[in-house]
Design a protein around this motif. Structure first.
Motif, PDB file in Angstrom:
ATOM      1  N   VAL A 196       0.824  -1.099  -0.037  1.00 28.19           N
ATOM      2  CA  VAL A 196       0.161  -0.088  -0.127  1.00 28.19           C
ATOM      3  C   VAL A 196       0.845   1.087   0.193  1.00 28.19           C
ATOM      4  N   ASP A 197       0.538   2.236  -0.894  1.00 28.99           N
ATOM      5  CA  ASP A 197       1.205   3.475  -0.775  1.00 28.99           C
ATOM      6  C   ASP A 197       0.169   4.521  -0.472  1.00 28.99           C
ATOM      7  N   PRO A 198       0.255   4.926   0.841  1.00 30.35           N
ATOM      8  CA  PRO A 198      -0.720   5.862   1.253  1.00 30.35           C
ATOM      9  C   PRO A 198      -0.693   7.291   0.683  1.00 30.35           C
ATOM     10  N   VAL A 199       0.402   7.659  -0.006  1.00 31.52           N
ATOM     11  CA  VAL A 199       0.588   8.903  -0.498  1.00 31.52           C
ATOM     12  C   VAL A 199      -0.205   9.072  -1.835  1.00 31.52           C
ATOM     13  N   CYS A 200       0.014   8.047  -2.757  1.00 32.62           N
ATOM     14  CA  CYS A 200      -0.535   7.967  -3.924  1.00 32.62           C
ATOM     15  C   CYS A 200      -1.768   7.288  -4.058  1.00 32.62           C
ATOM     16  N   ARG A 201      -2.198   6.584  -3.012  1.00 32.91           N
ATOM     17  CA  ARG A 201      -3.521   5.836  -2.689  1.00 32.91           C
ATOM     18  C   ARG A 201      -3.586   4.621  -3.589  1.00 32.91           C
ATOM     19  N   VAL A 202      -2.350   3.875  -3.672  1.00 33.13           N
ATOM     20  CA  VAL A 202      -2.266   2.585  -4.391  1.00 33.13           C
ATOM     21  C   VAL A 202      -2.039   1.351  -3.706  1.00 33.13           C
ATOM     22  N   ILE A 203      -2.725   0.530  -4.097  1.00 31.00           N
ATOM     23  CA  ILE A 203      -2.694  -0.765  -3.214  1.00 31.00           C
ATOM     24  C   ILE A 203      -2.367  -1.948  -4.591  1.00 31.00           C
ATOM     25  N   ALA A 204      -1.642  -3.196  -3.941  1.00 34.63           N
ATOM     26  CA  ALA A 204      -1.238  -4.203  -4.786  1.00 34.63           C
ATOM     27  C   ALA A 204      -1.285  -5.560  -4.027  1.00 34.63           C
ATOM     28  N   LEU A 205      -1.330  -6.515  -4.954  1.00 32.00           N
ATOM     29  CA  LEU A 205      -1.057  -7.991  -4.285  1.00 32.00           C
ATOM     30  C   LEU A 205      -0.075  -8.741  -5.128  1.00 32.00           C
ATOM     31  N   ALA A 206       0.699  -9.477  -4.434  1.00 25.28           N
ATOM     32  CA  ALA A 206       1.578 -10.367  -5.566  1.00 25.28           C
ATOM     33  C   ALA A 206       1.519 -11.619  -4.912  1.00 25.28           C
ATOM     34  N   HIS A 207       1.863 -12.760  -5.685  1.00 23.94           N
ATOM     35  CA  HIS A 207       1.742 -13.917  -5.420  1.00 23.94           C
ATOM     36  C   HIS A 207       3.364 -14.687  -5.816  1.00 23.94           C
ATOM     37  N   ALA A 208       3.947 -15.002  -4.472  1.00 22.72           N
ATOM     38  CA  ALA A 208       5.188 -15.568  -4.897  1.00 22.72           C
ATOM     39  C   ALA A 208       5.522 -17.053  -4.373  1.00 22.72           C
ATOM     40  N   GLY A 209       5.616 -18.034  -5.214  1.00 15.87           N
ATOM     41  CA  GLY A 209       6.023 -19.063  -5.100  1.00 15.87           C
ATOM     42  C   GLY A 209       7.524 -19.279  -5.099  1.00 15.87           C
ATOM     43  N   TRP A 210       8.326 -20.082  -5.215  1.00 16.06           N
ATOM     44  CA  TRP A 210       9.810 -20.289  -5.581  1.00 16.06           C
ATOM     45  C   TRP A 210       9.886 -19.637  -6.919  1.00 16.06           C
ATOM     46  N   LYS A 211       9.315 -20.020  -7.971  1.00 12.47           N
ATOM     47  CA  LYS A 211       9.488 -19.481  -9.306  1.00 12.47           C
ATOM     48  C   LYS A 211       9.388 -17.995  -9.279  1.00 12.47           C
ATOM     49  N   GLY A 212       8.295 -17.729  -9.011  1.00 10.77           N
ATOM     50  CA  GLY A 212       7.951 -16.197  -8.682  1.00 10.77           C
ATOM     51  C   GLY A 212       8.794 -15.332  -8.056  1.00 10.77           C
ATOM     52  N   THR A 213       9.329 -16.079  -6.744  1.00  7.95           N
ATOM     53  CA  THR A 213      10.509 -15.395  -6.062  1.00  7.95           C
ATOM     54  C   THR A 213      11.712 -15.180  -7.086  1.00  7.95           C
ATOM     55  N   VAL A 214      12.235 -16.247  -7.743  1.00 11.13           N
ATOM     56  CA  VAL A 214      13.412 -16.263  -8.355  1.00 11.13           C
ATOM     57  C   VAL A 214      13.294 -14.921  -9.589  1.00 11.13           C
ATOM     58  N   LEU A 215      12.046 -14.859 -10.012  1.00  8.06           N
ATOM     59  CA  LEU A 215      11.920 -14.019 -11.056  1.00  8.06           C
ATOM     60  C   LEU A 215      11.565 -12.612 -10.459  1.00  8.06           C
ATOM     61  N   GLU A 216      11.686 -12.356  -9.087  1.00  4.10           N
ATOM     62  CA  GLU A 216      11.652 -11.282  -8.399  1.00  4.10           C
ATOM     63  C   GLU A 216      10.537 -10.357  -8.628  1.00  4.10           C
ATOM     64  N   ILE A 217       9.229 -11.275  -8.436  1.00  4.32           N
ATOM     65  CA  ILE A 217       7.903 -10.517  -8.527  1.00  4.32           C
ATOM     66  C   ILE A 217       7.616  -9.324  -7.595  1.00  4.32           C
ATOM     67  N   ALA A 218       8.391  -9.697  -6.416  1.00  2.00           N
ATOM     68  CA  ALA A 218       8.350  -8.498  -5.187  1.00  2.00           C
ATOM     69  C   ALA A 218       8.795  -7.265  -5.891  1.00  2.00           C
ATOM     70  N   ARG A 219       9.956  -7.172  -6.206  1.00  2.00           N
ATOM     71  CA  ARG A 219      10.696  -6.141  -7.207  1.00  2.00           C
ATOM     72  C   ARG A 219       9.784  -5.327  -8.153  1.00  2.00           C
ATOM     73  N   MET A 220       9.318  -6.489  -8.960  1.00  2.00           N
ATOM     74  CA  MET A 220       8.628  -6.068 -10.268  1.00  2.00           C
ATOM     75  C   MET A 220       7.404  -5.256  -9.815  1.00  2.00           C
ATOM     76  N   THR A 221       6.896  -5.685  -8.626  1.00  2.00           N
ATOM     77  CA  THR A 221       5.464  -5.117  -8.404  1.00  2.00           C
ATOM     78  C   THR A 221       5.824  -3.699  -7.841  1.00  2.00           C
ATOM     79  N   VAL A 222       6.887  -3.536  -7.178  1.00  2.00           N
ATOM     80  CA  VAL A 222       7.213  -2.059  -6.716  1.00  2.00           C
ATOM     81  C   VAL A 222       7.633  -1.242  -7.916  1.00  2.00           C
ATOM     82  N   GLU A 223       8.339  -1.607  -8.812  1.00  2.00           N
ATOM     83  CA  GLU A 223       8.812  -0.936 -10.066  1.00  2.00           C
ATOM     84  C   GLU A 223       7.463  -0.546 -10.831  1.00  2.00           C
ATOM     85  N   SER A 224       6.657  -1.637 -10.872  1.00  2.00           N
ATOM     86  CA  SER A 224       5.200  -1.294 -11.548  1.00  2.00           C
ATOM     87  C   SER A 224       4.396  -0.274 -11.016  1.00  2.00           C
ATOM     88  N   MET A 225       4.476  -0.188  -9.564  1.00  2.00           N
ATOM     89  CA  MET A 225       3.684   0.837  -8.999  1.00  2.00           C
ATOM     90  C   MET A 225       4.254   2.225  -9.183  1.00  2.00           C
TER      91      MET A 225
END
Length: 285
Positions: free
Chosen positions: A137-166
């Motif tokens: 959650v970004d309370p400044v820009c009022r943005v929310i997101a969810l990410a699903h990370a199994g080991w494959k998504g973790t290796v692909l760094e979906i956690a970082r990709m979500t931040v960059e996409s926001m």
């Protein structure tokens, strides 16, 4: 450390674990994770199965989803989800996407493991039975997101990709983003073999070097071709590397493998089980 996901279970309703610190601090925000009880599904999905892809009767799954939405005091029309593929694609959700996938898989947002929006009245949801649910959650820009990370998504760094996409879509600054890691399988229960180790090890080594964290905190090898993965900690470190302040990250201690009395666990139940949901949504202030 206080457990961020606090249970609120009634005798008749679905089991829900609320991200109470966020909800107490931000008007109109709801976020949390479902347990396995308080639904209508039969064995082996007993009883609050929310996944349409595991062989359960679709009508029962939809009824369970309606029960959750009703307990959250949200209209079921707001329930929005994707068809997850263990990848790293992040999808921007608009009001036109509201309700996607709520009643059938064909209507879900395709090939996507992270959803983000700045729209109010949209309830983002994602499905789990051991993988790591990540909330933003970004309370400044009022943005929310969810990410699903199994080991494959973790290796692909979906956690970082979500931040960059926001940041790209809404102008969110990583220092303003709050994140949370929800109930998922812990290092205590998650043993993997050499093929997975070989995929994960380069990421662990890089994070260890760049952030000065012990590799054993993320992956503990036993010297016999096996290792125990701490997907929660790996994703926490990925988010820190992406610019989220460590003090802005909530981390659950709840393990789906240890607590099959509370949660579904694909690994501990030999794949014959249901799915929990992570949810996040904003209403008008």
């Amino acid at each position: 450390m206080t457990e961020p996901f606090q249970t609120k279970t009634s005798a008749e309703g679905p089991s829900l674990f609320y991200l109470t610190s966020w909800m107490d601090e931000q008007d109109g925000l709801t976020a949390g994770f479902t347990g396995r009880h308080g639904g209508v599904s039969g064995h082996p999905w007993t009883s609050l199965n929310l996944g349409l892809h595991v062989g359960d009767e679709p009508a029962r799954v939809v009824q369970n989803r309606r029960l959750v939405a009703e307990s959250l005091k949200w209209p079921f029309d707001a329930w929005t989800c994707a068809e997850q593929v263990h990848g790293c694609r992040v999808r921007q959700v608009t009001s036109a996407d509201r309700g996607s996938g709520r009643e059938n898989r064909a209507g879900a947002i395709a090939d996507c493991d992270a959803l983000m929006t700045n729209e109010t009245g949209v309830l983002l949801t994602s499905f789990y039975a051991d993988c790591v649910p990540i909330y933003y959650v970004d309370p400044v820009c009022r943005v929310i997101a969810l990410a699903h990370a199994g080991w494959k998504g973790t290796v692909l760094e979906i956690a970082r990709m979500t931040v960059e996409s926001m940041k790209d879509a809404y102008g969110s600054e990583p220092k303003d983003i709050f994140a949370a890691i929800g109930p998922s399988i812990g290092q205590c229960c998650y043993e993997v073999d050499q093929p997975v180790i070989e995929r994960v090890e380069p990421l662990v080594q890089r994070l260890s070097t760049e952030l000065e964290v012990s590799p054993a905190e993320m992956m503990l090898e036993n010297g016999e071709g096996k290792a125990r993965l701490n997907l929660k900690e790996i994703n926490r470190q990925i988010m820190i590397k992406a610019g989220i302040l460590p003090t802005h990250i909530e981390l659950t201690e709840r393990c789906t493998g240890c607590r099959t009395d509370l949660f579904f666990s694909h690994r501990m139940e030999d794949g014959k089980t249901g799915r929990m949901v992570s949810w996040i949504g904003m209403k008008e202030r």
